[in-house]
Design an enzyme around this catalytic site. Structure first.
Site, PDB file in Angstrom:
ATOM      1  N   PHE A 134      -5.602 -19.300 -96.379  1.00 51.26           N
ATOM      2  CA  PHE A 134      -6.779 -19.707 -95.326  1.00 51.26           C
ATOM      3  C   PHE A 134      -6.244 -19.477 -94.047  1.00 51.26           C
ATOM      4  O   PHE A 134      -5.378 -19.941 -93.475  1.00 51.26           O
ATOM      5  CB  PHE A 134      -7.003 -21.048 -95.739  1.00 51.26           C
ATOM      6  N   ASP A 219       1.241 -17.964 -90.123  1.00 48.48           N
ATOM      7  CA  ASP A 219       0.117 -19.033 -89.631  1.00 48.48           C
ATOM      8  C   ASP A 219       0.652 -20.287 -89.929  1.00 48.48           C
ATOM      9  O   ASP A 219       0.742 -20.868 -91.200  1.00 48.48           O
ATOM     10  CB  ASP A 219      -1.095 -18.534 -90.468  1.00 48.48           C
ATOM     11  N   LYS A 248      -3.143 -27.604 -85.942  1.00 47.54           N
ATOM     12  CA  LYS A 248      -3.669 -28.911 -86.487  1.00 47.54           C
ATOM     13  C   LYS A 248      -3.016 -30.111 -85.657  1.00 47.54           C
ATOM     14  O   LYS A 248      -3.793 -30.748 -85.171  1.00 47.54           O
ATOM     15  CB  LYS A 248      -3.417 -29.143 -87.982  1.00 47.54           C
TER      16      LYS A 248
END
Ligand SMILES: *Cc1c(COP(=O)(O)O)cnc(C)c1O
Length: 398
Positions: A134, A219, A248
Site C-alpha cells: 500500500f 515506504d 503517519k
C-alpha cells in the site's frame, strides 16, 4: 448533540469514501477517546498509527500553540525555523542527508517516485513494487500499490509500475528491465495485514538494486518513527534504502510527511522540479520536531520494544486459548496483527464491531488480520484491558 445527529448530518454532506465507526469523536487524551454520547474508548488504532504519542500530548499541543502564535504559513519561498530544525533532526538520526517535506504519505511517495525517475538515466522510469503493498491513493501511488481492488474503476493507471509476487526474489528479478529505475517496498506491509518482509528477502532486494543500479525506496510511512521499536523499521533489518518516506506519526496528527535521501540523489531535483505549497508547514513542522525529540528521549524506544514484546506474548496466548479463531501473531514493536483462522476471517468485521461496542478500537487489516497500533505511550495495564476484552469477545463468538 448526540452521535446519531452528527452521523445524519455527515451523511448529507460527505462523498461516500469511508466506512466509519458509528461515533462522532469529540475529545481525546492519551490512549482514550470520548464520543458525542459521552462514551469512552480505549484507542488501539491511534488514528491509523498516526497519534504515536497519544491524543493531545501536552508537549505537542504546546509546540503547536507556540508556533501558531508566531507564524502559521509563509510558503517555501522562505526559510523557517521549524522546518530547518525538523530536517536537521531527520538528517542527524537517519542514513539521509537531504529532506523534502510534504503533507501526506502519498505525497512523500510521489516525491520519491519523481526523484527516482529524474535521477535515473533517460529511458528508465519503471518502479517495481510488491503485491499486497500500500503506497497511497493518488494516481501514481495507487498505481504503485499492489492491490488491484484499489485500481478498479480508475483505469487506465499511470504507466511505469509493475508488481512482483510478495516474498519471491526471482519474481522481482524477472521484472527488472532496461526501463527499471527503482524498487519500492514497505519493510513490513501494514495495510494488507501486518506482513513483515523477511530480512533475507530484503537483503536480496538490496543486492538486486546494487547489481542493476536501481534505487531502493522504503515506504516507512506506517512503520517509521518508533512504531516497530526502532526509529525506523529498516534499522532492525540491516538494509539501508536510498530513499525513505515517512508520514503517519510524524506530526502526531498534524498533516506532514517527509522524503529522505542522500545528497547525490537529491541533487537531481533543482529549483522548480518539485514543490508543495503547504509542505513543511511551520505549525506541522513544529509538532513533528517535538515528536522526534520525544521519540529520541532516552528509554522511549526501548519501552516500545518492551511493551511490544509483552503485547505480542499476550496475543500469542489468545491463539492458544482460541485456536478456532486466532491462528498466529505477527508484526514488530507496537504494530501487531492477530492472524485469524479461515473460520475467523469470516468473523473479523464482527469482532471489530463487538470490540467497538465494548469501547475498544481496533481494525481488520487486509480482511485477514486484527491490527493493533496503539499509541506508543500505551501502558501495560491498558494492554491487559484490551486483551481481556478481546478474550471475552472471542469467548462469546459461537
Ligand atoms: C498510510 C500509508 C500511505 C498513505 O498515506 P496518506 O497520508 O494516506 O497519503 C502510504 N504508504 C503506507 C505504507 C501507508 O501505511
Amino acid at each position: 448533540m448526540k452521535n446519531t445527529e452528527w452521523i445524519e448530518r455527515g451523511e448529507q454532506v460527505f462523498a461516500n469514501t469511508y466506512t466509519r465507526f458509528p461515533a462522532a469523536i469529540l475529545r481525546g487524551e492519551g490512549c482514550r477517546l470520548w464520543d458525542a454520547n459521552g462514551k469512552e474508548y480505549l484507542d488501539f488504532l491511534a488514528g491509523i498509527a498516526v497519534c504515536a504519542l497519544g491524543h493531545c500530548h501536552p508537549a505537542i499541543t504546546a509546540a503547536i500553540r507556540s508556533q501558531a502564535n508566531d507564524l502559521v504559513h509563509v510558503s517555501n519561498l522562505f526559510y523557517t525555523k521549524p522546518q530547518i530544525e525538523l530536517a536537521e533532526l531527520l538528517v542527524q538520526n537517519s542514513f539521509a542527508d537531504r529532506i523534502f517535506l510534504a503533507n501526506s504519505g502519498a505525497e512523500a511517495n510521489e516525491a520519491a517516485i519523481k526523484l527516482a525517475r529524474i535521477h535515473s538515466t533517460p529511458g528508465k522510469f519503471e518502479v517495481i513494487s510488491l503485491l499486497g503493498s500500500f503506497h497511497g491513493r493518488t494516481l501514481a501511488t495507487v498505481a504503485a500499490t499492489g492491490q488491484p481492488r484499489f485500481h478498479q474503476g480508475f483505469e487506465p493507471m499511470p504507466a511505469g509500475f509493475v508488481h512482483a509476487e510478495f516474498g519471491d526474489i526471482a519474481a522481482i528479478e524477472a521484472l527488472i528491465g532496461p526501463q527499471t529505475c527503482a524498487i519500492l517496498c514497505e519493510p513490513l506491509q501494514g495495510e494488507s495485514g501486518v506482513r513483515p518482509l523477511d530480512t533475507d528477502y530484503l537483503q536480496q532486494i538490496r543486492t538486486l538494486c546494487d547489481r542493476h543500479q536501481l534505487l531502493l525506496i522504503f515506504d516507512e510511512v506506517q512503520t517509521g518513527l518508533g512504531r516497530t521499536g526502532t526509529l525506523f523499521a529498516h534499522e532492525q533489518l540491516g538494509v539501508t534504502p536510498d530513499i525513505m518516506t515517512l508520514a503517519k506519526a510524524l506530526g502526531n496528527g498534524l498533516p506532514i510527511s517527509a522524503m529522505l535521501t542522500r545528497k547525490e540523489i537529491a541533487a537531481s531535483f533543482t529549483p522548480g522540479t518539485h514543490a508543495s505549497t503547504f509542505g513543511g508547514n511551520p505549525v506541522a513542522a513544529a509538532a513533528a520536531t517535538e515528536v522526534l525529540h520525544t521519540l529520541l528521549a532516552p528509554g522511549f524506544l526501548e519501552s516500545v520494544q518492551e511493551k511490544g514484546a509483552y503485547f505480542s506474548a499476550q496475543l500469542e496466548q489468545l491463539t492458544e486459548n482460541f485456536p478456532r479463531w486466532a491462528a498466529a501473531v505477527r508484526g514488530r514493536g507496537l504494530l501487531l496483527g492477530l492472524v485469524l483462522t479461515e473460520e475467523g476471517i469470516g468473523r473479523g468485521s464482527e469482532i471489530v464491531e463487538l470490540m467497538f461496542a465494548k469501547g475498544m478500537i481496533i481494525n481488520f487489516a487486509g480482511n485477514r488480520v486484527l491490527r493493533f497500533a496503539p499509541p506508543l505511550i500505551v501502558s501495560k495495564n491498558e494492554i491487559d484491558v484490551l486483551i481481556q476484552e478481546l478474550s471475552l469477545v472471542l469467548a462469546e463468538l459461537t
